[in-house]
Enzyme design. Structure first.
Site, PDB file in Angstrom:
ATOM      1  N   ALA A   1     -24.658  22.615  27.460  1.00  0.00           N
ATOM      2  CA  ALA A   1     -24.115  21.250  27.488  1.00  0.00           C
ATOM      3  C   ALA A   1     -23.039  20.992  26.443  1.00  0.00           C
ATOM      4  CB  ALA A   1     -25.249  20.245  27.310  1.00  0.00           C
ATOM      5  N   THR A   2     -22.902  21.917  25.464  1.00  0.00           N
ATOM      6  CA  THR A   2     -21.844  21.704  24.468  1.00  0.00           C
ATOM      7  C   THR A   2     -20.630  22.588  24.782  1.00  0.00           C
ATOM      8  OG1 THR A   2     -22.958  23.343  23.087  1.00  0.00           O
ATOM      9  CG2 THR A   2     -23.398  21.031  22.590  1.00  0.00           C
TER      10      THR A   2
ATOM     11  N   HIS B   1     -13.376  32.877  44.205  1.00  0.00           N
ATOM     12  CA  HIS B   1     -12.541  31.828  44.805  1.00  0.00           C
ATOM     13  C   HIS B   1     -11.712  32.332  45.987  1.00  0.00           C
ATOM     14  CE1 HIS B   1     -13.858  29.988  41.215  1.00  0.00           C
ATOM     15  NE2 HIS B   1     -12.896  30.387  40.428  1.00  0.00           N
TER      16      HIS B   1
ATOM     17  N   ALA C   1     -18.722  21.950  30.411  1.00  0.00           N
ATOM     18  CA  ALA C   1     -19.471  20.692  30.361  1.00  0.00           C
ATOM     19  C   ALA C   1     -18.546  19.556  29.915  1.00  0.00           C
ATOM     20  CB  ALA C   1     -20.651  20.830  29.400  1.00  0.00           C
TER      21      ALA C   1
HETATM   22  C1  BG6 Z   1     -12.030  29.959  36.980  1.00  0.00           C
HETATM   23  C2  BG6 Z   1     -11.506  31.196  36.299  1.00  0.00           C
HETATM   24  O1  BG6 Z   1     -13.115  30.287  37.794  1.00  0.00           O
HETATM   25  O2  BG6 Z   1     -11.007  29.377  37.766  1.00  0.00           O
HETATM   26  C3  BG6 Z   1     -10.288  30.867  35.450  1.00  0.00           C
HETATM   27  O3  BG6 Z   1     -12.516  31.759  35.477  1.00  0.00           O
HETATM   28  C4  BG6 Z   1      -9.254  30.128  36.256  1.00  0.00           C
HETATM   29  O4  BG6 Z   1      -9.734  32.044  34.874  1.00  0.00           O
HETATM   30  C5  BG6 Z   1      -9.886  28.956  37.018  1.00  0.00           C
HETATM   31  O5  BG6 Z   1      -8.252  29.663  35.373  1.00  0.00           O
HETATM   32  C6  BG6 Z   1      -8.882  28.347  37.981  1.00  0.00           C
HETATM   33  O6  BG6 Z   1      -9.391  27.152  38.500  1.00  0.00           O
HETATM   34  P1  BG6 Z   1      -8.436  26.007  39.017  1.00  0.00           P
HETATM   35  O7  BG6 Z   1      -9.355  24.988  39.583  1.00  0.00           O
HETATM   36  O8  BG6 Z   1      -7.673  25.519  37.812  1.00  0.00           O
HETATM   37  O9  BG6 Z   1      -7.521  26.623  40.034  1.00  0.00           O
END
Ligand code: BG6
Length: 491
Positions: free
Chosen positions: A13-14, A237, A18
């Protein structure tokens, strides 16, 4: 789905996530009337702190990370009243017992636990919760990435949680799934009649997925080095985006139907080998340069030593199934790119026969006929653009075609709507018990299986990252990767 959890318990949480994302998201949910009045938020980390000291820290974080016009002193006061702090260290049974006391009487109304700690603490934390009697059928647990660093270690992490929780209680977070624009891919594909019939190898030449970032290491040395762009961005992602683009239509918008289709697409990814990584992958690492007018240092300088970690990766992937046979999916992501730009490009094939000229293409004797392109921009702007051919007005005997853009700006179309933090959607779904936008164990494993094939290929082929100056779209080999096939990156 059951009743929304009445209590939210956050480990880590810190931490940065978060402060930047989770508390601002909870605040926004409260301010939109989406949290019950007697909602309880317990923050937990190792250091000792009073409730008030923690509340002051959170208030400072809200002021720092919420847009100035969003922060409202009255709401912040109501928010602070919901927050408690409890120091807990993994393995400290006494502290877990105190934590349980603070939740006493609320457990049957549902507890959502959120692990925003290093993954090595996931299993011990879950064990501590179990020993303190905090795991009941209405307890849910959310986990941040990284879930392991390869298939084997991801199985260990999942087993560590899986022997205390059933899969329906486990919520693996990929914050890209909380982004409106990523969810919008489902609406685009399955809410319109015109795309789906063309969404296959017959009509599509190739797909590009780009996630470019302008930032560098940002002080995340201890996490990032040895991890790199492939594990940090592609494993999660980008493969989630790819799976939504590539999957078969689910029968309905529910967690099982959607995730069943995604996992099938992920399992269809063609594994790479020491031979194919040479032509189907590019690794890069940024060196000093300039990004958006700012002079910046190189990765090795930030790190203080040389390193084999890639900060850029480009891949040519294939989804080996009926729908996508022979259609390359070009993926690229990197730090210190010229712009922060995430987009998907669907490059359609040329029309089968041109009635406008012999070759139907640009150039001598051509009429300018170009294949259609669909661009879905995820960030920073949100738009969908379709490049279509039209006749250039005029009286020339030969028809001259020109590309025009059908442009749907989602930012403009929904101008009155606040842009939400991805975590708002995800926290709300966690509290409600809806797993549709969370990653199932078999998805994570299919993702890792493919990533492992690339990492093994790199090792075997001794492929090290090539240098690229900050402010460029990766090493020149990344351009060659796609241009060899007669295509080019959509910049
Ligand atoms: C994170 C990665 O999961 O996603 C980061 O660990 C990256 O390295 C980030 O910068 C990017 O997220 P967004 O939402 O800014 O595109």
């Amino acid at each position: 789905m059951t009743e929304p959890s009445a209590t939210f318990l956050l480990f880590g949480a810190t931490g940065d996530l978060a402060r930047r994302m989770i508390f601002p998201s909870l605040y926004n949910l409260l301010s939109d009337g989406l949290l019950p009045d007697d909602f309880l938020i317990i923050g937990s980390a190792r250091s000792d702190m009073t409730d008030d000291a923690f509340r002051a820290e959170i208030d400072a974080a809200l002021r720092q990370f919420l847009p100035a016009d969003r922060y409202d002193a009255d709401i912040a006061t109501r928010f602070a009243a919901m927050i408690r702090y409890q120091a807990v260290e993994a393995g400290n049974a006494g502290q877990f017992a105190t934590l349980a006391d603070r939740i006493d009487g609320r457990l049957e109304r549902g507890l959502s636990v959120y692990l925003s700690t290093p993954p090595s603490l996931f299993a011990p934390t879950a064990q501590g919760l179990s020993d303190a009697g905090l795991i009941t059928p209405t307890t849910r647990i959310a986990m941040e990435k990284p879930i392991g660093k390869d298939l084997v270690s991801s199985r260990q992490v999942n087993d560590g949680i899986g022997h205390l929780f059933v899969e329906e209680q486990i919520f693996r977070v990929d914050h890209y799934l909380g982004k409106e624009t990523v969810q919008n891919l489902l609406a685009l594909r399955f809410g319109n009649v015109m795309f789906e019939p063309l969404w296959n190898a017959t009509a599509i030449d190739h797909v590009q997925i780009t996630v470019g970032e302008t930032v560098g290491l940002e002080g995340r040395v201890s996490y990032y080095d040895g991890v790199g762009a492939l594990r940090d961005m592609v494993q999660n992602h980008m493969l989630q985006i790819l799976s939504i683009i590539a999957m078969e239509p689910p029968a309905r918008m529910d967690p099982t139907a959607v995730r069943d289709e995604k996992v099938k697409a992920l399992r269809s990814l063609r594994a790479m080998t020491a031979e194919t990584v040479k032509s189907h992958s590019v690794r890069g690492q940024y060196t000093p340069g300039a990004v958006q007018g700012q002079i910046v240092t190189g990765y090795a300088d930030e790190l203080g030593q040389s390193s084999d970690t890639e900060t850029f990766v480009a891949l040519k992937a294939f989804v080996d199934n009926w729908r996508w046979q022979g259609v390359p999916f070009y993926l690229r992501t990197g730090k210190r790119m010229p712009t922060r730009q995430s987009e998907i490009v669907i490059q359609f094939k040329p029309v089968r026969h041109s009635i406008f000229g012999r070759d139907g293409q640009h150039g001598a004797g051509g009429t300018g006929l170009e294949p259609n392109t669909l661009v879905i921009r995820l960030q920073p702007e949100e738009y969908i653009r379709l490049q279509i051919m039209t006749k250039r007005p005029g009286l020339e005997r030969q028809v001259h075609l020109e590309e025009v853009t059908l442009d749907v700006s989602l930012t403009a179309a929904f101008a009155g709507q606040r842009r939400r933090i991805a975590y708002e959607r995800l926290i709300l779904d966690l509290l409600a018990g809806d797993q549709t936008l969370f990653v199932r164990r078999d998805e994570v494993e299919a993702q890792w299986a493919w990533i492992d094939s690339i990492i093994d290929g790199w090792k075997e082929a001794h492929m090290k990252p090539a240098a690229y100056s900050s402010g460029n779209w990766g090493p020149s080999a990344a351009i060659a990767l796609i241009e060899r096939d007669g295509a080019s990156w959509h910049d």
